[in-house]
Write a protein that holds these residues in place. Structure first.
Motif, PDB file in Angstrom:
ATOM      1  N   ILE A  50     -35.645   9.110  10.926  1.00 46.81           N
ATOM      2  CA  ILE A  50     -34.992   7.969  10.271  1.00 46.81           C
ATOM      3  C   ILE A  50     -36.043   7.066   9.625  1.00 46.81           C
ATOM      4  CG2 ILE A  50     -33.682   5.853  10.703  1.00 46.81           C
ATOM      5  CD1 ILE A  50     -32.117   7.400  12.824  1.00 46.81           C
ATOM      6  N   ARG A  51     -37.152   6.828  10.340  1.00 49.64           N
ATOM      7  CA  ARG A  51     -38.203   5.975   9.777  1.00 49.64           C
ATOM      8  C   ARG A  51     -38.766   6.580   8.497  1.00 49.64           C
ATOM      9  NH1 ARG A  51     -43.792   4.872  12.937  1.00 49.64           N
ATOM     10  NH2 ARG A  51     -43.981   7.109  12.493  1.00 49.64           N
ATOM     11  N   GLU A  52     -38.973   7.900   8.496  1.00 48.90           N
ATOM     12  CA  GLU A  52     -39.496   8.541   7.295  1.00 48.90           C
ATOM     13  C   GLU A  52     -38.500   8.440   6.141  1.00 48.90           C
ATOM     14  OE1 GLU A  52     -42.625   9.963   6.747  1.00 48.90           O
ATOM     15  OE2 GLU A  52     -42.906   8.754   8.563  1.00 48.90           O
ATOM     16  N   ILE A  53     -37.206   8.578   6.453  1.00 44.26           N
ATOM     17  CA  ILE A  53     -36.199   8.455   5.391  1.00 44.26           C
ATOM     18  C   ILE A  53     -36.212   7.049   4.810  1.00 44.26           C
ATOM     19  CG2 ILE A  53     -33.703   8.408   4.968  1.00 44.26           C
ATOM     20  CD1 ILE A  53     -33.425  10.713   6.953  1.00 44.26           C
ATOM     21  N   MET A  54     -36.252   6.024   5.695  1.00 46.12           N
ATOM     22  CA  MET A  54     -36.184   4.633   5.239  1.00 46.12           C
ATOM     23  C   MET A  54     -37.462   4.181   4.536  1.00 46.12           C
ATOM     24  SD  MET A  54     -33.151   3.642   6.193  1.00 46.12           S
ATOM     25  CE  MET A  54     -33.249   1.866   6.068  1.00 46.12           C
ATOM     26  N   ASP A  55     -38.618   4.611   5.036  1.00 45.10           N
ATOM     27  CA  ASP A  55     -39.888   4.102   4.505  1.00 45.10           C
ATOM     28  C   ASP A  55     -40.508   4.988   3.420  1.00 45.10           C
ATOM     29  OD1 ASP A  55     -39.697   1.981   6.198  1.00 45.10           O
ATOM     30  OD2 ASP A  55     -41.152   2.711   7.673  1.00 45.10           O
ATOM     31  N   VAL A  56     -40.152   6.280   3.380  1.00 41.54           N
ATOM     32  CA  VAL A  56     -40.811   7.193   2.441  1.00 41.54           C
ATOM     33  C   VAL A  56     -39.825   7.877   1.503  1.00 41.54           C
ATOM     34  CG1 VAL A  56     -42.317   9.210   2.237  1.00 41.54           C
ATOM     35  CG2 VAL A  56     -42.665   7.603   4.116  1.00 41.54           C
ATOM     36  N   ARG A  60     -39.330   6.239  -2.347  1.00 42.27           N
ATOM     37  CA  ARG A  60     -40.141   6.996  -3.304  1.00 42.27           C
ATOM     38  C   ARG A  60     -39.346   8.086  -4.027  1.00 42.27           C
ATOM     39  NH1 ARG A  60     -45.662   7.794   0.369  1.00 42.27           N
ATOM     40  NH2 ARG A  60     -45.903   5.566   0.897  1.00 42.27           N
ATOM     41  N   GLY A  61     -38.070   8.202  -3.716  1.00 40.94           N
ATOM     42  CA  GLY A  61     -37.228   9.181  -4.393  1.00 40.94           C
ATOM     43  C   GLY A  61     -37.617  10.616  -4.162  1.00 40.94           C
ATOM     44  N   ARG A  62     -38.100  10.923  -2.970  1.00 40.84           N
ATOM     45  CA  ARG A  62     -38.517  12.287  -2.622  1.00 40.84           C
ATOM     46  C   ARG A  62     -37.314  13.052  -2.054  1.00 40.84           C
ATOM     47  NH1 ARG A  62     -44.172  11.973   0.536  1.00 40.84           N
ATOM     48  NH2 ARG A  62     -43.761  14.241   0.520  1.00 40.84           N
ATOM     49  N   THR A  63     -36.546  13.618  -2.968  1.00 40.96           N
ATOM     50  CA  THR A  63     -35.292  14.277  -2.556  1.00 40.96           C
ATOM     51  C   THR A  63     -35.540  15.514  -1.690  1.00 40.96           C
ATOM     52  OG1 THR A  63     -35.311  15.502  -4.636  1.00 40.96           O
ATOM     53  CG2 THR A  63     -34.046  13.447  -4.577  1.00 40.96           C
ATOM     54  N   GLY A  64     -36.613  16.224  -1.950  1.00 44.32           N
ATOM     55  CA  GLY A  64     -36.914  17.401  -1.132  1.00 44.32           C
ATOM     56  C   GLY A  64     -37.169  17.014   0.314  1.00 44.32           C
ATOM     57  N   LEU A  65     -37.983  15.961   0.513  1.00 46.89           N
ATOM     58  CA  LEU A  65     -38.256  15.475   1.865  1.00 46.89           C
ATOM     59  C   LEU A  65     -36.978  14.949   2.513  1.00 46.89           C
ATOM     60  CD1 LEU A  65     -40.222  14.751   4.132  1.00 46.89           C
ATOM     61  CD2 LEU A  65     -40.673  12.558   2.939  1.00 46.89           C
ATOM     62  N   LEU A  66     -36.170  14.249   1.697  1.00 50.45           N
ATOM     63  CA  LEU A  66     -34.912  13.710   2.200  1.00 50.45           C
ATOM     64  C   LEU A  66     -34.002  14.838   2.697  1.00 50.45           C
ATOM     65  CD1 LEU A  66     -32.988  11.294   2.586  1.00 50.45           C
ATOM     66  CD2 LEU A  66     -32.218  11.648   0.221  1.00 50.45           C
ATOM     67  N   THR A  67     -33.949  15.936   1.925  1.00 44.35           N
ATOM     68  CA  THR A  67     -33.110  17.069   2.321  1.00 44.35           C
ATOM     69  C   THR A  67     -33.596  17.688   3.625  1.00 44.35           C
ATOM     70  OG1 THR A  67     -32.626  17.567  -0.004  1.00 44.35           O
ATOM     71  CG2 THR A  67     -32.244  19.333   1.606  1.00 44.35           C
ATOM     72  N   LEU A  68     -34.902  17.861   3.730  1.00 39.52           N
ATOM     73  CA  LEU A  68     -35.454  18.451   4.962  1.00 39.52           C
ATOM     74  C   LEU A  68     -35.193  17.551   6.174  1.00 39.52           C
ATOM     75  CD1 LEU A  68     -38.900  19.841   3.718  1.00 39.52           C
ATOM     76  CD2 LEU A  68     -36.896  21.154   4.453  1.00 39.52           C
ATOM     77  N   LEU A  69     -35.372  16.245   5.983  1.00 44.16           N
ATOM     78  CA  LEU A  69     -35.151  15.315   7.098  1.00 44.16           C
ATOM     79  C   LEU A  69     -33.671  15.287   7.503  1.00 44.16           C
ATOM     80  CD1 LEU A  69     -37.492  12.372   5.990  1.00 44.16           C
ATOM     81  CD2 LEU A  69     -37.849  13.949   7.905  1.00 44.16           C
ATOM     82  N   ALA A  70     -32.767  15.304   6.514  1.00 42.19           N
ATOM     83  CA  ALA A  70     -31.328  15.310   6.821  1.00 42.19           C
ATOM     84  C   ALA A  70     -30.943  16.589   7.558  1.00 42.19           C
ATOM     85  CB  ALA A  70     -30.517  15.188   5.531  1.00 42.19           C
ATOM     86  N   LEU A  71     -31.482  17.750   7.086  1.00 42.43           N
ATOM     87  CA  LEU A  71     -31.208  19.009   7.790  1.00 42.43           C
ATOM     88  C   LEU A  71     -31.795  18.980   9.198  1.00 42.43           C
ATOM     89  CD1 LEU A  71     -31.859  21.630   4.949  1.00 42.43           C
ATOM     90  CD2 LEU A  71     -29.657  21.064   6.018  1.00 42.43           C
ATOM     91  N   GLY A  72     -32.974  18.385   9.319  1.00 41.53           N
ATOM     92  CA  GLY A  72     -33.590  18.265  10.643  1.00 41.53           C
ATOM     93  C   GLY A  72     -32.739  17.469  11.596  1.00 41.53           C
ATOM     94  N   MET A  73     -32.118  16.380  11.130  1.00 42.50           N
ATOM     95  CA  MET A  73     -31.243  15.577  11.985  1.00 42.50           C
ATOM     96  C   MET A  73     -30.025  16.376  12.426  1.00 42.50           C
ATOM     97  SD  MET A  73     -31.471  11.836  10.111  1.00 42.50           S
ATOM     98  CE  MET A  73     -30.466  11.047  11.360  1.00 42.50           C
TER      99      MET A  73
END
Length: 597
Positions: A50-56, A60-73
Motif C-alpha cells: 500500500i505504501r508503494e502504491i501511495m508514494d510511488v 509517478r504514474g507507474r502503471t506496471g508497478l501498480l498492476t504488480l502491486l495490485a496483483l500481489g495484494m
C-alpha cells in the motif's frame, strides 16, 4: 427434589495439566503453527505494498508497478484465506480429539467407581459433567489455542513492522495496552465465577429432567398429581439459568465497549500525532507511510483484542476444566489388582470368613462376624427383617463393595485378588430391580455375552421360562423392550434378567429378592425359572417370601447384621426362633391375601 449445589469454587487447574491433553497431537499443532506463521508473515506484505502504491506507483504514474502491486495484494488475500481454512480444519480436528479423549477418560474413570459413588451422586449431575461441561469447553480446545498462536504471532510481527515504519507512532499506539490487559483480567474473573454458577445450574436442570421425565418419574408425577408442581420447579430452575446466561452475555460488555471506542479513535490519534511532527511539505511521515501504518495499527489491535477475548475464554474454561478434573481425580476405592489371581476353572465354592462391613459415615456396622461356607453346587438362603444386612451381604460377594474386615473367597481365592473380568464370569447377579436397556430383547441378553449365538440366546431363555413368550411376539427377539423394560410385565422382566445371567453360565448365582415384588401366580413361574437356572450352580438366595427357600441346603437368619440362626428349613422350624416366627408371619400374610382375593 433438591437441586442445591455447593457454592465453593473448584480447585484451580495448573495450565501444564491442560497442555498435557494436547501432547499426543503436538505434530498436528506444529502444522497449525506453521500455517499461522505463514499467514501472519504474508499479511504483513500488504501495508508495505500500500505504501508503494501511495508514494510511488500513483504519484509517478507507474502503471506496471501498480498492476504488480495490485496483483500481489490479491495473491496475499488468496494465500491468507487458504492458510486460514487449513489451520481451522486441523485445529478443530485436534480440539475434537481432545474433547473425545476427555469424554472417554471421564466415562472410563466413572466405570471404575464403586457402587457407593453412584448411590450418593445424582445421575443428572454425572451426565452434565460429561455433556455440558466438556461441551462448554469446545470453543477453548478447538479455536482458542489457534487464536492465541495466530494473534500472538500476528501481533509480534505487526509490532516489528510498525517500528520499521515509524517508532514514534508505534509508542503512541501501544500506550493503551496495559489498560486493555487490566480490563481483560477483570472480565475474565467475572466470567469464571458466572461459568461456575451456570454449569452447576445446568447440572441441576439435567437432574430434574432425568428424574422427572423418565418413565418412572412420569408415572409418579401423574399418579401423585404433581405434574404442575414439577413444571413449576423446572420453570424456576430454568429462570435461574436464563438469568445466569444474561449475566454471562453481558459480563464486561461496557468495558469491552470502551476498548472498542479507544480502538476506533486510535487512527485519529495517529493523524493528530503526525500533524504535530511536521506540516505540509515538511511532514516527517509520507502519506503512504501514514496509510500503511494505520493499516498495520488495525492489524495490531484486532489480534490484541482477540487475544484479550481468548484470555477471557480461557479463564472461563478453567472452571470447566476444574469440574472435569475433579471427577478424573476421584479416588477409585475398589481397584482391580495389579497382578490378579484368577481360578482357572472356578467350581463355585463360596466362603465368607469373619466378614464385617461398615458404610461410610455409619455409626454401626451393617454386617459383623459373618462366617459361612457354601460348597460348590449347594444353595444358601439368607433371610431376615428389613435392614438386617441381606442386600449388603449380596453386594460383597461380587465385590460391589469391599469388606471392612474378613474376606470373601471363591474356590479359596480372595475376590479382591481376582480380576474384574474373572469375578463377573464367576458370579451372576439377579436383583429385585431389573434393569433393561432401551434396545431389543436380543441386545439386552447379549449384554451379558456379546458374542452369543442365537441358539445360546434361545437356550438361556428356555431355562428362564421366557422363550415361548418371546417367539410369540410379532418381532420375536428383535422386540424393543422400551425404557427400563416397560413393555414387559414384572415377571417377564425378571425372567429376562435370569436368562441374561444364565447366558454367562456363571458357577455362582446370587438372587436378591428376585420374586418379592411379584404376585403369587407370576412368582411361581419365575421360581420355576430360578430353579432351572440354579441347577448345578452354587446359589445364594436372599428371600422375602420364605416359601421359595424351603429346599435350600442351608438357611441363615440375619439380625442387625449378625447371624442369629442357621440350619435347614426343618431344623429352624423345630428351633422355634426367629425363622419360625418369620415363616408363621409369611403364612398369615398369604392366608390374608387369599381371603381378600
Amino acid at each position: 427434589m433438591s437441586t442445591a449445589e455447593s457454592t465453593t469454587a473448584n480447585p484451580r487447574v495448573p495450565m501444564r495439566r491442560i497442555l498435557r491433553l494436547f501432547r499426543p497431537y503436538r505434530w498436528s499443532l506444529l502444522s497449525v503453527a506453521v500455517f499461522v506463521g505463514a499467514s501472519s508473515l504474508v499479511s504483513l506484505v500488504n501495508p508495505f505494498m500500500i505504501r508503494e502504491i501511495m508514494d510511488v506507483a500513483l504519484p509517478r504514474g507507474r502503471t506496471g508497478l501498480l498492476t504488480l502491486l495490485a496483483l500481489g495484494m490479491i495473491v496475499v488475500s488468496v494465500a491468507n484465506s487458504s492458510f486460514s481454512v487449513w489451520q481451522t480444519y486441523v485445529s478443530t480436528k485436534v480440539g475434537q480429539l481432545v474433547m473425545h479423549d476427555l469424554r472417554t477418560a471421564v466415562y472410563s474413570h466413572l466405570q471404575r467407581m464403586s457402587l457407593a459413588f453412584f448411590t450418593r451422586t445424582r445421575t443428572g449431575e454425572v451426565q452434565s459433567r460429561i455433556a455440558n461441561d466438556i461441551g462448554g469447553m469446545q470453543a477453548t480446545v478447538t479455536t482458542t489455542a489457534t487464536t492465541l498462536v495466530s494473534n500472538l504471532t500476528t501481533a509480534v510481527a505487526t509490532l516489528i513492522a510498525m517500528v520499521v515504519l515509524d517508532w514514534r507512532l508505534t509508542i503512541a499506539s501501544v500506550l493503551m495496552m496495559p489498560v486493555f490487559l487490566w480490563i481483560s483480567r477483570r472480565i475474565g474473573t467475572e466470567r469464571r465465577r458466572i461459568t461456575r454458577d451456570r454449569q452447576r445450574q445446568l447440572a441441576a436442570i439435567s437432574s430434574i429432567v432425568h428424574e422427572s421425565l423418565s418413565v418412572s418419574g412420569v408415572l409418579l408425577g401423574h399418579t401423585m398429581g404433581r405434574s404442575r408442581s414439577l413444571t413449576g420447579t423446572f420453570a424456576d430452575e430454568s429462570g435461574r439459568l436464563a438469568d445466569l446466561e444474561v449475566r454471562a452475555g453481558m459480563a464486561g460488555r461496557w468495558s469491552q465497549s470502551m476498548i472498542n471506542i479507544v480502538l476506533s479513535s486510535m487512527p485519529a490519534v495517529i493523524y493528530w500525532v503526525t500533524g504535530l511532527t511536521g506540516r505540509g511539505d515538511d511532514m516527517a511521515i509520507s502519506i503512504g507511510t501514514l496509510v500503511a501504518f494505520t493499516t498495520l495499527q488495525q492489524q495490531l489491535f484486532r489480534p490484541a483484542v482477540q487475544l484479550l477475548g481468548a484470555g477471557v475464554e480461557i479463564q472461563s474454561s478453567l472452571e470447566l476444566f476444574g469440574r472435569i478434573f475433579e471427577y478424573l481425580d476421584l479416588p477409585v476405592d475398589i481397584a482391580e489388582p495389579d497382578h490378579p489371581v484368577d481360578p482357572v476353572e472356578p467350581r463355585g465354592e463360596l466362603r465368607l470368613q469373619d466378614v464385617g462391613f461398615v458404610y461410610a459415615g455409619a455409626e454401626r456396622p451393617a454386617l459383623s462376624g459373618i462366617d459361612v461356607t457354601v460348597p460348590a453346587g449347594h444353595s444358601l438362603a439368607i433371610v431376615g427383617e428389613t435392614g438386617s444386612g441381606k442386600t449388603t451381604l449380596s453386594y460383597l460377594i461380587p465385590r460391589l463393595y469391599d469388606v471392612s474386615s474378613g474376606r470373601v473367597t471363591i474356590d479359596g481365592t480372595d475376590v479382591r485378588d481376582m480380576s474384574f473380568g474373572a469375578l463377573a464370569a464367576a458370579i451372576g447377579l439377579v436383583s429385585q430391580e431389573t434393569y433393561l436397556f432401551h434396545a431389543s430383547v436380543a441386545d439386552n441378553l447379549r449384554f451379558a455375552k456379546p458374542d452369543a449365538t442365537d441358539d445360546e440366546l434361545y437356550a438361556a431363555a428356555k431355562i428362564a421360562q421366557i422363550h415361548d413368550h418371546l417367539v410369540s411376539l410379532p418381532d420375536g427377539y428383535a422386540t424393543v423392550v422400551g425404557e427400563r423394560g416397560y413393555r414387559f410385565s414384572g415377571g417377564e422382566k425378571q425372567r429376562l434378567a435370569i436368562a441374561r445371567a444364565v447366558l454367562r453360565d456363571p458357577p455362582i448365582l446370587v438372587l436378591d429378592e428376585a420374586t418379592s415384588a411379584l404376585d403369587t401366580r407370576t412368582e411361581r413361574a419365575v421360581q420355576e425359572a430360578i430353579d432351572a437356572a440354579s441347577a448345578g450352580r452354587t446359589t445364594i438366595t436372599i428371600a422375602h417370601r420364605l416359601s421359595t427357600i424351603r429346599d435350600a441346603d442351608e438357611i441363615i437368619v440375619l439380625d442387625a447384621g449378625e447371624i442369629a440362626e442357621r440350619g435347614t428349613h426343618d431344623e429352624l422350624l423345630a428351633l422355634g426362633g426367629r425363622y419360625a416366627a418369620l415363616v408363621n408371619r409369611d403364612a398369615d400374610l398369604v392366608e390374608a391375601a387369599r381371603r381378600t382375593a
